[in-house]
Design a protein around this motif. Structure first.
Motif: not given
Ligand code: AMP
Ligand code: GLY
Length: 428
Positions: A118-131
């Protein structure tokens, strides 16, 4: 302290030259060696030709020469495990172990770490697939930023203006090999709005010293125009990080981060660089780095009025006393002199004629970044070549010293920004 220290510093940039200047006259220093150093560092201390990334050779050398302390300037040796290997052989090191270095070496790890704690930062999601990434990019309402997860020498971030550009950047990283291995995983983030500042902390477990806030200048041209660079100049303290911002950063970012590191079993000893965006809803983390910023380090070192070597050594030994670190008043500025063409292609090996050291005014320093010494001459050896540092009671006074140094150097193949600290000066 009775014992005098034999110190090995790793790195070859302006950051490392600033560290050399800050510690070379310490009363607790017996000998300082820098691996590999640069043209200016070689004038201030002994250098040894070992690459910063050859960590096995560094460890062997540190053991055989019986160093008491190793300071890692850059992040790469730390992410390769230099800290772990030195600790295994009982040599104190300023810089985190591999698990701590992941905060910088993997933006995916760093984003998850912030989310789960819960450290304030931008929303973000990780991906390894372009789809998968493209589905997500199409689905969100907010503007996005596309980041290569791995180390990319500060160049792995794209700020697209449209969805098409965002998709293109994600495709180039995940499928086109842009940024190589570092781009095999990406983080898609919400784009934040606000002003940025760098907060550097000297961290020893839960204890820390917050150094003055600084501001870097990423764009190559005056008025913040043109492509991004490694940093064209900086100043500290940066007033945009005022007392209420700093209090917010301490209680909502720094202290939860150090508690989370401890909870996750990471014994962090070294610099934690927190890049923040000051948004309407408070300060948020843009990125963590695990070393001093470059060129921010060059303006922080002159502002430390207590013994910087003692601070680094105590941190490495796990016994930092934050109250013993003193910050002097006033301001420091750096103007970075680059090779013409940077950040694109530029020539190397161009001669630089520097003033005699006796003629350099008080509280002014010429810091070397990409230089090498050859046959008694100083030649350019990189894109960012020199840093002109000034310290004074006022920001204008410090800038006058930095720009005064520019008049004293003869480097026809170089250029520099003329407007360092312009935002701060405009604020009045
Ligand atoms: P980083 O390497 O993560 O610091 O990103 C480099 C630069 O990109 C930062 O200094 C910001 O100017 C910008 N940036 C990164 N992430 C964001 C974000 N989520 N929102 C807005 N700007 C960002
Ligand atoms: N000046 C930015 C950095 O060192 O990452």
């Amino acid at each position: 302290m009775d014992k005098k220290l034999k110190v090995l510093l790793i790195g070859s940039g302006g950051r490392e030259h600033a560290i050399v200047k800050a510690i070379k006259n310490s009363p607790i220093l017996s000998e300082l060696v820098c691996a590999p150093g640069n043209g200016g560092i070689a004038r201030d201390c002994k250098t040894v030709d070992i690459s910063a990334e050859n960590i096995d050779k560094i460890v062997k050398y540190a053991v055989s020469e019986k160093f008491d302390l190793v300071i890692s300037g850059p992040e790469v040796p730390l992410s390769l495990g230099l800290g772990d290997k030195l600790r295994e052989v009982g040599i104190p090191v300023y810089g985190p172990s591999k698990n701590g270095a992941l905060l910088e070496a993997s933006k995916a790890f760093s984003k998850d770490f912030m989310k789960r704690n819960a450290i304030p930062t931008a929303e973000g999601v990780s991906f390894t697939s372009f789809q998968e990434a493209s589905k997500y990019i199409e689905s969100v309402q907010h503007r996005v930023v596309i980041k290569a997860s791995g180390l990319a020498a500060g160049k792995g971030v794209v700020l697209p203006e449209t969805k098409e550009e965002a998709l293109e950047a994600a495709r180039e990283m995940l499928e086109g090999g842009m940024f190589g291995e570092s781009g095999r995983e990406i983080v898609v983030e919400e784009r934040m709005e606000g002003e940025e500042a760098s907060i550097m902390l000297v961290v020893c477990g839960r204890k820390y010293v917050m150094l003055p806030a600084s501001q870097d200048h990423k764009r190559v041209g005056d008025g913040d125009t043109g492509p991004n660079t490694g940093g064209m100049g900086a100043y500290a303290p940066a007033a945009v990080a005022n007392a209420s911002v700093l209090a917010d950063v301490r209680s909502n970012i720094v202290e939860p981060t150090l508690a989370a590191l401890e909870k996750e079993g990471i014994d962090y000893r070294g610099t934690l660089y927190v890049g923040i965006m000051i948004t309407k809803s408070g300060a948020k983390v843009v990125e963590f780095n695990v070393r001093f910023g470059d060129p921010e380090c060059q303006v922080l070192m002159p502002l430390i009025s207590s013994d910087a070597l003692e601070m680094l050594y105590d941190t490495a030994c796990g016994r930092l006393n934050p109250d013993s670190v003193k910050i002097g008043g006033g301001f420091a500025t750096i103007v970075v002199v680059c090779a013409k063409g940077y950040p694109g292609s530029y020539p190397k090996g161009c001669e630089i004629v520097l003033p005699n050291s006796d003629s350099i005014p008080k509280d002014s320093w010429i810091i070397h970044a990409g230089t090498k010494a050859q046959n008694g001459k100083i030649l350019s050896a990189g894109g960012r070549v020199l840093g002109l540092v000034g310290k004074d009671l006022t920001l204008r006074g410090a800038l006058k010293k930095s720009y005064g140094l520019a008049e004293m150097i003869d480097f026809p193949d170089g250029f520099y920004r003329k407007d360092i600290a312009h935002r701060e000066l405009e604020r009045g």
